[in-house]
Design an enzyme around this catalytic site. Structure first.
Site, PDB file in Angstrom:
ATOM      1  N   HIS A 143       0.798  -1.233   0.000  1.00 26.66           N
ATOM      2  CA  HIS A 143       0.000   0.000   0.000  1.00 26.66           C
ATOM      3  C   HIS A 143       0.834   1.288   0.000  1.00 26.66           C
ATOM      4  O   HIS A 143       0.535   2.240   0.741  1.00 26.66           O
ATOM      5  CB  HIS A 143      -0.935   0.015   1.220  1.00 26.66           C
ATOM      6  N   HIS A 217      -9.807   2.265   0.435  1.00 27.49           N
ATOM      7  CA  HIS A 217      -9.707   1.188   1.425  1.00 27.49           C
ATOM      8  C   HIS A 217     -10.749   1.311   2.539  1.00 27.49           C
ATOM      9  O   HIS A 217     -10.447   1.097   3.720  1.00 27.49           O
ATOM     10  CB  HIS A 217      -8.290   1.171   2.005  1.00 27.49           C
ATOM     11  N   GLU A 353     -11.445  -3.742  -2.572  1.00 22.85           N
ATOM     12  CA  GLU A 353     -10.545  -2.752  -3.153  1.00 22.85           C
ATOM     13  C   GLU A 353     -10.376  -3.040  -4.642  1.00 22.85           C
ATOM     14  O   GLU A 353      -9.764  -4.035  -5.019  1.00 22.85           O
ATOM     15  CB  GLU A 353      -9.189  -2.824  -2.445  1.00 22.85           C
TER      16      GLU A 353
HETATM   17  C1  GLA Z   1      -5.230  -5.183   2.168  1.00 20.74           C
HETATM   18  C2  GLA Z   1      -4.270  -6.289   2.245  1.00 20.74           C
HETATM   19  C3  GLA Z   1      -4.393  -6.932   3.557  1.00 20.74           C
HETATM   20  C4  GLA Z   1      -4.198  -5.958   4.647  1.00 20.74           C
HETATM   21  C5  GLA Z   1      -5.182  -4.881   4.535  1.00 20.74           C
HETATM   22  C6  GLA Z   1      -4.942  -3.855   5.597  1.00 20.74           C
HETATM   23  O1  GLA Z   1      -6.506  -5.632   1.995  1.00 20.74           O
HETATM   24  O2  GLA Z   1      -4.385  -7.245   1.234  1.00 20.74           O
HETATM   25  O3  GLA Z   1      -3.470  -7.959   3.662  1.00 20.74           O
HETATM   26  O4  GLA Z   1      -2.954  -5.378   4.538  1.00 20.74           O
HETATM   27  O5  GLA Z   1      -5.108  -4.304   3.255  1.00 20.74           O
HETATM   28  O6  GLA Z   1      -4.678  -4.392   6.826  1.00 20.74           O
END
Ligand code: GLA
Length: 390
Positions: A143, A217, A353
């Site tokens: 991210h 997110h 997402e």
């Molecule tokens: C995304 C990732 C997860 C986790 C979340 C936040 O969905 O794939 O593994 O990192 O974000 O915790």
């Protein structure tokens, strides 16, 4: 007698006039109501420790949906949606104040960039040049790194028209920020329309060849009660294949048929129905934390629907992206504070997402995430709320 008769007539006449006058403003109110327009207001949300001002914008449509967004991380801090009785409640996980968002945020409500999800070992190469990004998730980059777009202060500009309240967030990411090449100009637009739909549009340009994969997110819990898990929510995803991952949640590169697996959401299924099934992929993800390869790539189409049967709230997601990461809140562990007291427990929120596939820069067969100078990256996702009763 004659005088009093005239007097009564006068009285009647005056009363009729009074009634007419009362009628006037009522009509005016009615016409004001029919002409109601969406609104957008802003106020201070405090300052970051390095002194940057953070603003909170409130977008409201004529149906009664309200969205609150802060310029720190472009975070959606609250988002109300109606249940089957027309009751609007907040359906996204968040915190009470800026300090909590800065202290520890598992990306609640945030804009994710420059790269949504993981890049193996934080490494990739472009035109023969190797790049090393920050590693912030075990051996991998996640991210956008240590200070991704979820932790920067965006510039916010609001406007309204008769159909929508619109917030445009912009940010310039410096060449080399987080290890990524190229100065990047990014704009993210949140458009809340009167049909209880939020359209999120992304744009980016760069002055050097680089990579980009932006997403949103938000953690949803359509019950509006964040002490409840999301396991009773019924999910469908229009995808025949998903991306299996290795032990560090990096896609193996295969696309696996969902048929006969817990990853088959082609018909609506409760999230909790098979989440505990004996399945190596579910063990690796601690539940669902995978990318689905959406059907009909290359077009803007509906890709996922979630229904919370008790409240009747329904969320439909459409996107032009090839993938969707469905994350079931498996890392929520009862340590993060909930507004009004208590803590966020295991699986009390889910994320959908929309994005390109994780680790695409290292997977030549995945759709490309390369952005060249002179090109414009665009991406669009809509979140539409309605109600459904069986
Ligand atoms: C995304 C990732 C997860 C986790 C979340 C936040 O969905 O794939 O593994 O990192 O974000 O915790």
């Amino acid at each position: 007698m004659t005088f009093s008769k005239n007097h009564s007539l006068l009285l009647l006449f005056s009363m009729a006039m009074l009634l007419l006058q009362c009628q006037g403003p009522q009509d005016a109110n009615e016409s004001m109501e029919t002409k109601a327009t969406p609104t957008l207001t802003s106020q201070s949300y405090g300052k970051t420790p390095d002194g940057q001002e953070v603003a909170e914008f409130t977008l409201r449509n004529t149906a009664g949906m309200e969205l609150k967004v802060i310029t720190y991380g472009g975070i959606i801090t609250s988002w109300t949606a109606p249940d089957k009785d027309g009751k609007y409640e907040n359906i996204v996980l968040g915190y009470d104040n800026l300090e909590q968002y800065i202290a520890s945020n598992p990306y609640f409500g945030a804009i994710i960039g420059r790269y949504g999800n993981r890049i193996a070992k934080g490494q990739f190469s472009l035109n023969g040049e190797n790049f090393q990004l920050e590693t912030n998730d075990g051996p991998n980059h996640l991210h956008g790194g240590v200070k991704g777009f979820d932790k920067v202060v965006w510039n916010g500009q609001g406007e309204t028209n008769e159909n929508a309240a619109i917030l445009t967030l912009t940010y310039t990411s410096a060449d080399g920020e987080g290890g990524y090449p190229g100065t990047m100009e990014i704009a993210v637009v949140y458009k809340l329309d009167n049909d209880n739909q939020l359209i999120v549009s992304y744009q980016a340009t760069s002055d050097k060849t680089t990579i980009v994969n932006l997403t949103q997110h938000s953690y949803f819990n359509l019950s509006g009660d964040f002490s409840q898990t999301i396991l009773d929510h019924e999910l469908s995803i229009d995808a025949d294949k998903f991306l299996p991952v290795d032990e560090t949640l990096i896609p193996t590169g295969e696309l696996t048929d969902v048929s006969g697996t817990p990853f088959d959401f082609r018909s609506p299924k409760a999230i909790g129905k098979e989440v505990e099934a004996e399945d190596e992929q579910l063990v690796r993800g601690k539940g669902y934390d995978h990318c689905w390869a959406l059907n009909n790539p290359g077009s803007f189409r509906k890709v996922a629907t979630v229904v919370h049967p008790t409240s009747g709230r329904q969320l439909e997601i459409a996107t032009d992206e090839p993938g969707i990461q469905f994350y079931g809140g498996n890392f929520l562990d009862g340590t993060l504070p909930m507004p009004g007291g208590g803590t966020y427990a295991y699986r009390t929120g889910f994320c959908l997402e929309t994005q390109h596939y994780p680790d695409s820069p290292n997977q030549p067969d995945f759709p490309s995430v390369v952005l060249e100078p002179g090109q414009k990256y665009t991406s669009k996702t809509s979140f539409k709320f309605s109600t459904k009763t069986n």
